[in-house]
Design a protein around this motif. Structure first.
Motif, PDB file in Angstrom:
ATOM      1  N   UNK A 179       0.616  -1.081  -0.022  1.00  0.00           N
ATOM      2  CA  UNK A 179       0.135  -0.051  -0.130  1.00  0.00           C
ATOM      3  C   UNK A 179       0.752   1.240   0.112  1.00  0.00           C
ATOM      4  N   UNK A 180       2.140   1.169   0.562  1.00  0.00           N
ATOM      5  CA  UNK A 180       2.856   2.393   0.526  1.00  0.00           C
ATOM      6  C   UNK A 180       4.089   2.422  -0.388  1.00  0.00           C
ATOM      7  N   UNK A 181       4.306   1.512  -1.051  1.00  0.00           N
ATOM      8  CA  UNK A 181       5.195   1.394  -1.990  1.00  0.00           C
ATOM      9  C   UNK A 181       5.505   0.020  -2.590  1.00  0.00           C
ATOM     10  N   UNK A 182       6.682  -0.075  -3.117  1.00  0.00           N
ATOM     11  CA  UNK A 182       6.901  -1.511  -3.802  1.00  0.00           C
ATOM     12  C   UNK A 182       8.448  -1.804  -3.060  1.00  0.00           C
ATOM     13  N   UNK A 183       8.559  -2.896  -2.484  1.00  0.00           N
ATOM     14  CA  UNK A 183       9.920  -3.505  -1.800  1.00  0.00           C
ATOM     15  C   UNK A 183      10.504  -4.377  -2.849  1.00  0.00           C
ATOM     16  N   UNK A 252      15.270  -2.881  -0.590  1.00  0.00           N
ATOM     17  CA  UNK A 252      15.005  -1.730  -1.287  1.00  0.00           C
ATOM     18  C   UNK A 252      13.576  -1.182  -0.902  1.00  0.00           C
ATOM     19  N   UNK A 253      13.123   0.096  -1.081  1.00  0.00           N
ATOM     20  CA  UNK A 253      11.737   0.378  -1.179  1.00  0.00           C
ATOM     21  C   UNK A 253      11.681   1.507  -2.107  1.00  0.00           C
ATOM     22  N   UNK A 263      14.959   4.015  -0.919  1.00  0.00           N
ATOM     23  CA  UNK A 263      15.325   3.598   0.394  1.00  0.00           C
ATOM     24  C   UNK A 263      15.860   2.283   0.488  1.00  0.00           C
ATOM     25  N   UNK A 264      17.135   2.205   0.972  1.00  0.00           N
ATOM     26  CA  UNK A 264      18.147   1.106   0.876  1.00  0.00           C
ATOM     27  C   UNK A 264      18.370   0.756   2.269  1.00  0.00           C
TER      28      UNK A 264
END
Length: 385
Positions: A179-183, A252-253, A263-264
């Motif tokens: 819901x808040x991004x792809x990891x 990762x995000x 984001x790492x």
């Protein structure tokens, strides 16, 4: 990626497994041709030699060749055909030139043993196919197929097992939309064998749940650390000698609220390379310990670093099968330099499929196709559309 194996023949089928015939032309088996030619050749040669020089007993080689190339029924057919041919051919000569009963027994025994040997070979091939099918199913469970351009990400990946028959090892990767991004997760479990596969599957299962539900990437990282510690404790309680495994990883995000950043979190893994129109750059090394070893420091909480991304920039992630590939002189594969040279020659190398193919080919070329470890190459970027 390795291709899915053809479906296996039904259990108990003793003909040659489909797809494993030694000789095929345009999809049709021609395995019967060599024994047939040998039979004809022996008979022609025997009829064109003097009566004192008989080679008709060489027919015993025909079912033996069939046993190596054909199925059980075809081998049985050649064994019977050889026996009939021997009887007719031997009686075509005067009585004083016949090879007689000893060679007749030799041909009979040769045919029987050839059929038995063929049955053993085919059963072994069926067993091997079954084990490869199990390995392929395991691989598809651990490294599940990923949809193209999934959740706003372009990606490409290649996995090469150091053991070509095993087809799966301790390397793992996955993409999990949320819901808040792809990891994205890529990692390498220490060691080899089924224990490494088991640990990789445990980490991927946790990532697929935590990556979806948890809002904070640091919490996802903590969940992965806890899962690896629990897995180590479980294997140690079972008394297994591989209870001290750990795993290096990159988490990762791609946040929805900042399309120009990623984001790492690094768990003792080599930092990704950023490949873009402006060139190749490497992220700074992370300070995190490998998964499963976080309790060795007082503050084991993983640190999340936000990195800006240039338009069209691709993240290249690899396991140590790439970075530790050596040539005959013992030199490591110069990944960053090689990618930079190739990018200067072809700007389209930023595309994930091209980038992955280049690194794969470069790694295999550098080590002379002798992989010392499982090798994974993974490239991902935001979709340009």
């Amino acid at each position: 990626m390795t291709k899915v194996l053809d479906r296996l023949p039904r259990a108990g089928h003793l003909d040659a497994p489909q797809g494993h015939q030694t000789l095929r032309v345009r999809g049709h088996s021609v395995a019967w041709v060599p024994p047939a030619l040998l039979l004809v050749g022996i008979m022609v040669a025997d009829f064109n030699t003097t009566g004192e020089f008989r080679i008709i007993s060489w027919l015993v080689l025909v079912p033996a060749i069939a046993a190596a190339l054909c199925g059980v029924w075809a081998t049985t057919f050649f064994a019977l055909l050889t026996l009939v041919t021997y009887v007719l051919g031997d009686h075509a000569w005067p009585h004083q030139y016949q090879t007689g009963l000893p060679d007749f027994i030799l041909v009979v025994l040769g045919g029987v043993l050839s059929v038995l040997a063929c049955a053993v070979r085919v059963r072994g091939e069926l067993r091997m196919l079954h084990m490869r099918d199990v390995a392929e199913t395991t691989r598809r469970t651990v490294l599940r197929p990923l949809p193209p351009d999934w959740s706003g990400l372009e990606h490409a990946a290649v996995y090469l097992a150091a053991d070509s028959e095993a087809r799966v090892g301790g390397d793992f990767y996955d993409i999990q939309p949320g819901p808040r991004g792809t990891r994205v997760l890529l990692g390498d479990v220490q060691g080899k064998g089924l224990g490494a596969v088991e640990a990789a599957a445990a980490l991927l299962g946790t990532f697929r749940e935590a990556g979806y539900h948890e809002a904070d990437l640091a919490t996802v990282a903590e969940r992965l650390e806890v899962r690896m510690v629990r897995h180590r404790g479980h294997t140690a309680a079972l008394g297994r000698r591989d209870g001290d495994r750990f795993a290096t990883a990159v988490l990762l995000d791609f946040p929805d609220d900042d399309p120009g950043a990623v984001d790492v979190v690094l768990f003792g893994h080599d930092p990704p390379l950023l490949v873009g129109p402006a060139g190749v750059r490497s992220l700074p090394p992370g300070d995190g310990l490998p998964l499963g070893l976080g309790d060795l420091v007082a503050d084991g909480r993983p640190h999340v670093r936000r990195v800006p991304l240039a338009p069209g920039e691709t993240l290249l992630l690899t396991t140590d099968g790439v970075t530790e590939a050596r040539d005959r002189a013992g030199e490591f594969y110069p990944l960053a330099d090689d990618v930079a040279r190739a990018l200067a020659a072809d700007p389209r190398l930023v595309e994930p499929p091209r980038l992955v193919a280049h690194v794969r080919d470069g790694t295999l070329r550098h080590c002379g196709n002798r992989l010392a470890d499982d090798t994974t190459v993974f490239a991902v970027r935001r979709s340009r559309s």
